[in-house]
Design a protein around this motif. Structure first.
Motif, PDB file in Angstrom:
ATOM      1  N   ARG A  22       0.835  -1.192   0.000  1.00 43.53           N
ATOM      2  CA  ARG A  22       0.000   0.000   0.000  1.00 43.53           C
ATOM      3  C   ARG A  22       0.878   1.254   0.000  1.00 43.53           C
ATOM      4  N   LEU A  23       0.335   2.313  -0.588  1.00 46.55           N
ATOM      5  CA  LEU A  23       1.109   3.536  -0.762  1.00 46.55           C
ATOM      6  C   LEU A  23       0.830   4.497   0.383  1.00 46.55           C
ATOM      7  N   ALA A  24       1.897   4.871   1.099  1.00 44.22           N
ATOM      8  CA  ALA A  24       1.787   5.903   2.123  1.00 44.22           C
ATOM      9  C   ALA A  24       2.046   7.264   1.476  1.00 44.22           C
ATOM     10  N   GLU A  25       2.105   8.317   2.314  1.00 45.88           N
ATOM     11  CA  GLU A  25       2.219   9.655   1.760  1.00 45.88           C
ATOM     12  C   GLU A  25       3.538  10.341   2.090  1.00 45.88           C
ATOM     13  N   GLY A  26       4.494   9.628   2.683  1.00 46.64           N
ATOM     14  CA  GLY A  26       5.777  10.237   2.979  1.00 46.64           C
ATOM     15  C   GLY A  26       6.639  10.375   1.737  1.00 46.64           C
ATOM     16  N   VAL A  27       7.773  11.073   1.889  1.00 48.23           N
ATOM     17  CA  VAL A  27       8.623  11.351   0.727  1.00 48.23           C
ATOM     18  C   VAL A  27       9.271  10.086   0.179  1.00 48.23           C
ATOM     19  N   ALA A  28       9.457   9.072   1.016  1.00 40.52           N
ATOM     20  CA  ALA A  28      10.099   7.839   0.559  1.00 40.52           C
ATOM     21  C   ALA A  28       9.114   6.799   0.062  1.00 40.52           C
ATOM     22  N   ALA A  29       7.818   7.055   0.199  1.00 41.06           N
ATOM     23  CA  ALA A  29       6.821   6.021  -0.077  1.00 41.06           C
ATOM     24  C   ALA A  29       6.810   5.593  -1.542  1.00 41.06           C
ATOM     25  N   ARG A 174       6.746   6.950   9.517  1.00 41.66           N
ATOM     26  CA  ARG A 174       7.521   5.848  10.093  1.00 41.66           C
ATOM     27  C   ARG A 174       8.452   5.205   9.079  1.00 41.66           C
ATOM     28  N   LEU A 175       8.006   5.087   7.848  1.00 42.60           N
ATOM     29  CA  LEU A 175       8.857   4.527   6.804  1.00 42.60           C
ATOM     30  C   LEU A 175      10.126   5.344   6.650  1.00 42.60           C
ATOM     31  N   GLU A 176       9.988   6.660   6.624  1.00 48.92           N
ATOM     32  CA  GLU A 176      11.158   7.527   6.472  1.00 48.92           C
ATOM     33  C   GLU A 176      12.092   7.428   7.677  1.00 48.92           C
ATOM     34  N   ARG A 177      11.525   7.273   8.873  1.00 43.83           N
ATOM     35  CA  ARG A 177      12.377   7.107  10.059  1.00 43.83           C
ATOM     36  C   ARG A 177      13.178   5.813   9.970  1.00 43.83           C
ATOM     37  N   ALA A 180      15.954   6.237   7.305  1.00 43.65           N
ATOM     38  CA  ALA A 180      17.034   7.090   7.807  1.00 43.65           C
ATOM     39  C   ALA A 180      17.927   6.340   8.791  1.00 43.65           C
ATOM     40  N   MET A 181      17.327   5.533   9.656  1.00 46.27           N
ATOM     41  CA  MET A 181      18.116   4.787  10.630  1.00 46.27           C
ATOM     42  C   MET A 181      18.847   3.608   9.998  1.00 46.27           C
ATOM     43  N   MET A 182      18.263   3.007   8.949  1.00 46.70           N
ATOM     44  CA  MET A 182      18.960   1.948   8.224  1.00 46.70           C
ATOM     45  C   MET A 182      20.233   2.475   7.575  1.00 46.70           C
TER      46      MET A 182
END
Length: 251
Positions: A22-29, A174-177, A180-182
């Motif tokens: 499913r598609l989220a709305e963050g910049v990395a989605a 959350r995906l972007e977090r 970034a941590m990966m």
């Protein structure tokens, strides 16, 4: 996606027939969805055929996040960064498997959302403790700020949905977090920039969510009068409309 449920896979199901993430709305989605749709389908089909239930994956995700926290407390940042990959996969797959098996429920969505917040606390709380113990005050402060902002972003969404409006906006979710941590944990010298980005863009996301929540709640009210008839607001807890945080790594 719509509220329709995908047909359960069978022995003749092809990988191309499996649902995409499913598609989220963050910049990395969008980039992540484009790059990992086929690997996601392969893994999802394998997990389904292996007989995993949604709660199995949820439990595995929790255990993996605890392992991430323990690794951070021991200063094993490389291991922690690598462990975030399976932790993120488990978080995505439990909701997807629930939909495939027809086992999605409000209780499952609630539990998954709560455990997402627990995972955030483990990750950034243990990172803060580890960095503070190394006298890296700036990095520790940014880790703590990232945690506070992440919890506030989630809380604003929960309060808005309790008031009857849906919120999915946000540049850094959350995906972007996770991404970034990966990158920040395993690569030497990358942690400080990663935390700085998370803090700044997380604050922007929080402001974005607060503004959107205020405007939507004020506009919606408890009901809308149309030609003298009260129109009931959309129920955000209805499975047909509710967003699935486990499927998008959102919030």
């Amino acid at each position: 996606m719509s509220g329709t449920r995908s047909e359960p896979p069978n022995e003749t199901t092809r990988i191309r027939d499996m649902p995409a993430p499913r598609l989220a709305e963050g910049v990395a989605a969008k980039p992540m969805r484009w790059a990992f749709t086929w690997p996601y389908r392969v893994i999802l089909l394998g997990v389904y055929r292996a007989g995993f239930r949604p709660w199995h994956l949820t439990l595995l995700g929790l255990v993996t996040n605890v392992w991430v926290g323990a690794s951070l407390l021991r200063g094993q940042f490389l291991l922690a960064g690598l462990l975030l990959i399976p932790a993120g996969l488990f978080d995505i797959l439990d909701g997807a498997v629930a939909r495939l098996r027809g086992e999605e429920s409000r209780w499952g969505a609630f539990l998954d959302s709560v455990l997402d917040r627990v995972a955030d606390v483990i990750l950034f709380g243990c990172l803060f403790w580890s960095l503070a113990g190394q006298d890296l005050r700036l990095e520790a402060a940014l880790a703590l700020l990232t945690l506070v902002i992440a919890l506030c972003v989630s809380h604003v969404r929960a309060e808005a949905e309790a008031a009857g409006v849906r919120l999915t906006e946000g540049y850094f979710q959350r995906l972007e977090r996770y991404v970034a941590m990966m990158i920040g944990l395993p690569i030497p010298g990358a942690l400080l920039p990663a935390l700085a980005i998370l803090t700044v863009l997380g604050a922007v996301t929080l402001a974005q969510r607060v503004w959107s929540a205020v405007t939507k709640v004020v506009a919606a009210g408890s009901a809308v009068e149309v030609d003298g008839v009260a129109v009931q607001q959309e129920d955000p807890t209805d499975p047909a409309h509710a967003t699935d945080p486990s499927a998008t790594l959102g919030a």
